[in-house]
Write an enzyme that holds these catalytic residues in place. Structure first.
Site, PDB file in Angstrom:
ATOM      1  N   HIS A 135       0.813  -1.218   0.000  1.00 47.99           N
ATOM      2  CA  HIS A 135       0.000   0.000   0.000  1.00 47.99           C
ATOM      3  C   HIS A 135       0.847   1.270   0.000  1.00 47.99           C
ATOM      4  CE1 HIS A 135       0.407  -0.237   4.510  1.00 47.99           C
ATOM      5  NE2 HIS A 135       0.496   1.065   4.369  1.00 47.99           N
ATOM      6  N   ASP A 165       0.049  -7.570   1.093  1.00 46.61           N
ATOM      7  CA  ASP A 165       0.482  -6.200   1.379  1.00 46.61           C
ATOM      8  C   ASP A 165       2.001  -6.120   1.508  1.00 46.61           C
ATOM      9  OD1 ASP A 165       0.127  -3.506   1.664  1.00 46.61           O
ATOM     10  OD2 ASP A 165      -0.252  -3.564   3.812  1.00 46.61           O
ATOM     11  N   GLY A 238       3.268   6.273   8.362  1.00 47.34           N
ATOM     12  CA  GLY A 238       4.663   6.459   7.953  1.00 47.34           C
ATOM     13  C   GLY A 238       5.543   5.312   8.419  1.00 47.34           C
ATOM     14  N   ASN A 239       5.095   4.589   9.470  1.00 42.03           N
ATOM     15  CA  ASN A 239       5.808   3.394   9.927  1.00 42.03           C
ATOM     16  C   ASN A 239       5.592   2.200   8.998  1.00 42.03           C
ATOM     17  OD1 ASN A 239       5.656   4.506  13.146  1.00 42.03           O
ATOM     18  ND2 ASN A 239       7.435   3.297  12.550  1.00 42.03           N
ATOM     19  N   SER A 240       4.590   2.279   8.133  1.00 41.11           N
ATOM     20  CA  SER A 240       4.272   1.150   7.255  1.00 41.11           C
ATOM     21  C   SER A 240       5.496   0.727   6.460  1.00 41.11           C
ATOM     22  CB  SER A 240       3.144   1.530   6.290  1.00 41.11           C
ATOM     23  OG  SER A 240       1.944   1.737   6.978  1.00 41.11           O
ATOM     24  N   LEU A 296      -2.776 -26.677  -3.356  1.00 37.74           N
ATOM     25  CA  LEU A 296      -3.211 -27.843  -2.601  1.00 37.74           C
ATOM     26  C   LEU A 296      -4.410 -28.520  -3.249  1.00 37.74           C
ATOM     27  CD1 LEU A 296      -2.110 -29.093   0.026  1.00 37.74           C
ATOM     28  CD2 LEU A 296      -3.966 -27.970   1.244  1.00 37.74           C
ATOM     29  N   GLY A 297      -5.211 -27.748  -3.979  1.00 34.07           N
ATOM     30  CA  GLY A 297      -6.393 -28.327  -4.616  1.00 34.07           C
ATOM     31  C   GLY A 297      -7.532 -28.580  -3.663  1.00 34.07           C
TER      32      GLY A 297
END
Length: 494
Positions: A135, A165, A238-240, A296-297
């Site tokens: 993001h 993300d 801003g820490n993202s 995995l199906g």
């Protein structure tokens, strides 16, 4: 009288010390440290007060009083960077366009506005691999990375995954970059000390401390990912993309989101575990432009309290098998609808999102050992983890001519393509895989992942069918598009 009372108190203290001193000296002679003895005296007998306990004592000496996180910060902070993402200005129509009076003063066009975002990132490889949040760079035309020493680099986006993300960037320099080693997030326990390093509010690199508040958090609402580390270390806008560091100086998470009613930190932050970060980084380093998960199906759903009771389980846990694809790895291993997956390679599966996380961190081509509850009995099952099938047709078709679909690239969905687009593996149809930003399709609002269901009364089941219908001369267009599980119907003249 006051002087007499003070004298009595001092005399009492001297007598108490005189009585205890021989025992203190004897204990010291038997090998017990003087600081430990004094700590015991100052603390009192075990259980005598609120600070009592065998592991608690008063710090002695300058060295203990000056204990600090500074060495960890000095070692890891140079590898935590600022990420600046910018989106080129797009032409915006003036609300006064067409009015001669207002156009005389305001002109025909409004000034284009540039869009910018700010976040953090972590260098995890000396060659210049930087991990950040998806993001932070969403829709960006240009992404720059600034280091704490003032250097700034243009970056290339190697891989991005909206459902997780996460994004991996590449920067280049003649000399190796400082790095933060990726640790084992599965070794974390609730209560462990951690540091969060990032650039909150754009004020500059900042370090905050806290503990791991919870593990395996799901239903956070940040992304499709549902296995977060929760911490009370202060995390703010801003820490993202910044680093969550353990006491060994290792990266144990990428800070992603906060729970807040005001926009600021209230002590509930979430980070993506480093084991997930490692898997994504390895995919980018290997040349992949998207993160490919093992196939995995089978589909899974939550084990509710009612389901757990009906299956004779003591509590709701695990992932319930809801459907199994024919001839898939799960079917070949003997999994059936109604089975419950309890562990994967020895790790507990707390909920269905935990199974998705555990599977995603496994390598394609390996075998996963599942502990499964089937018809009241627990059994061990080995399932081969394979690459998602590409389907019968992998051809991509670009629509040309004069239609609302012109400039968009379409392909028939397969489990592999659905995974690449971030869709459920069992979805069928013809989806948008790419769009020319200046094309009619972009102007009419089509987006990657859109699935075209019907055009001018014709059901769309193949890419060639869509191409044939979309390139037919017509002035009126009626079509149905599926987006995020919702059907959108549109009629327009073009």
């Amino acid at each position: 009288m006051r002087a007499i009372r003070i004298g009595i108190v001092l005399l009492g203290a001297w007598l108490a010390a005189a009585c205890v001193l021989p025992a203190t000296m004897a204990a010291a002679q038997e090998g017990e440290g003087l600081s430990d003895v004094l700590s015991d005296l100052l603390r009192g007998s075990e259980g005598a007060g609120p600070t009592a306990g065998p592991d608690r004592r008063i710090p002695f000496g300058r060295e203990e009083i000056q204990l600090s996180f500074a060495p960890l910060v000095k070692a890891s902070a140079p590898a935590v960077v600022n990420v600046y993402a910018s989106k080129k200005p797009r032409e915006v129509r003036s609300p006064f366009e067409g009015d001669p009076f207002f156009e005389q003063f305001f002109g025909r066009q409004m000034r284009p506005r540039a869009q910018n975002s700010l976040g953090s990132g972590v260098i995890v490889d000396a060659s210049g691999l930087v991990v950040t949040n998806f993001h932070v760079i969403r829709g960006a035309d240009e992404v720059k990375v600034a280091m704490s020493d003032g250097r700034e680099f243009a970056s290339k986006v190697l891989l991005k995954d909206e459902s997780l993300d996460l994004a991996v960037l590449k920067i280049d320099a003649p000399e190796p970059f400082p790095v933060v080693a990726i640790g084992d997030s599965d070794a974390l326990e609730v209560g462990d000390l951690v540091l969060a390093v990032g650039n909150p509010f754009g004020v500059g690199q900042t370090t905050t401390s806290g503990i791991v508040s919870a593990l395996a958090r799901s239903h956070v609402g940040v992304s499709d990912f549902g296995f977060f580390i929760q911490t009370d270390a202060a995390i703010n806008p801003g820490n993202s993309g910044g680093a969550l560091i353990n006491m060994a100086g290792q990266l144990v998470g990428i800070n992603t989101a906060i729970f807040s009613r005001s926009g600021g930190s209230i002590g509930i932050g979430f980070a993506i575990p480093s084991n997930m970060v490692r898997a994504v980084t390895q995919a980018a380093a290997g040349g992949s432009d998207f993160f490919e998960r093992p196939y995995l199906g089978a589909d899974f759903e939550e084990v509710t309290a009612q389901i757990a009771e009906s299956l004779g389980m003591a509590r709701p846990t695990g992932a319930l098998v809801s459907s199994v694809a024919k001839d898939g790895p799960a079917a070949k291993a003997g999994l059936k609808p109604g089975d419950v997956v309890l562990t994967l390679n020895g790790a507990d599966i707390e909920h269905v999102d935990a199974l998705s996380y555990r599977l995603a961190t496994q390598s394609i081509g390996t075998t996963a050992e599942l502990m499964v509850l089937s018809q009241g009995d627990e059994k061990s099952v080995g399932v081969d983890l394979i690459r998602a099938p590409e389907g019968a047709s992998v051809a991509e078709v670009t629509i040309r001519g004069r239609s609302p679909f012109a400039g968009a690239k379409f392909a028939e969905l397969s489990p592999w393509l659905a995974q690449r687009l971030g869709l459920d593996a069992d979805i069928k149809g013809v989806a948008v895989v790419d769009i020319d930003g200046s094309s009619p399709a972009a102007r009419f609002g089509f987006q990657p992942r859109d699935i075209v269901r019907e055009v001018n009364g014709e059901e769309i089941d193949t890419a060639e069918k869509l191409k044939q219908v979309a390139e037919t001369e017509s002035r009126w267009w009626r079509f149905t598009v599926e987006r995020d599980g919702k059907l959108l119907r549109q009629t327009l003249r073009y």
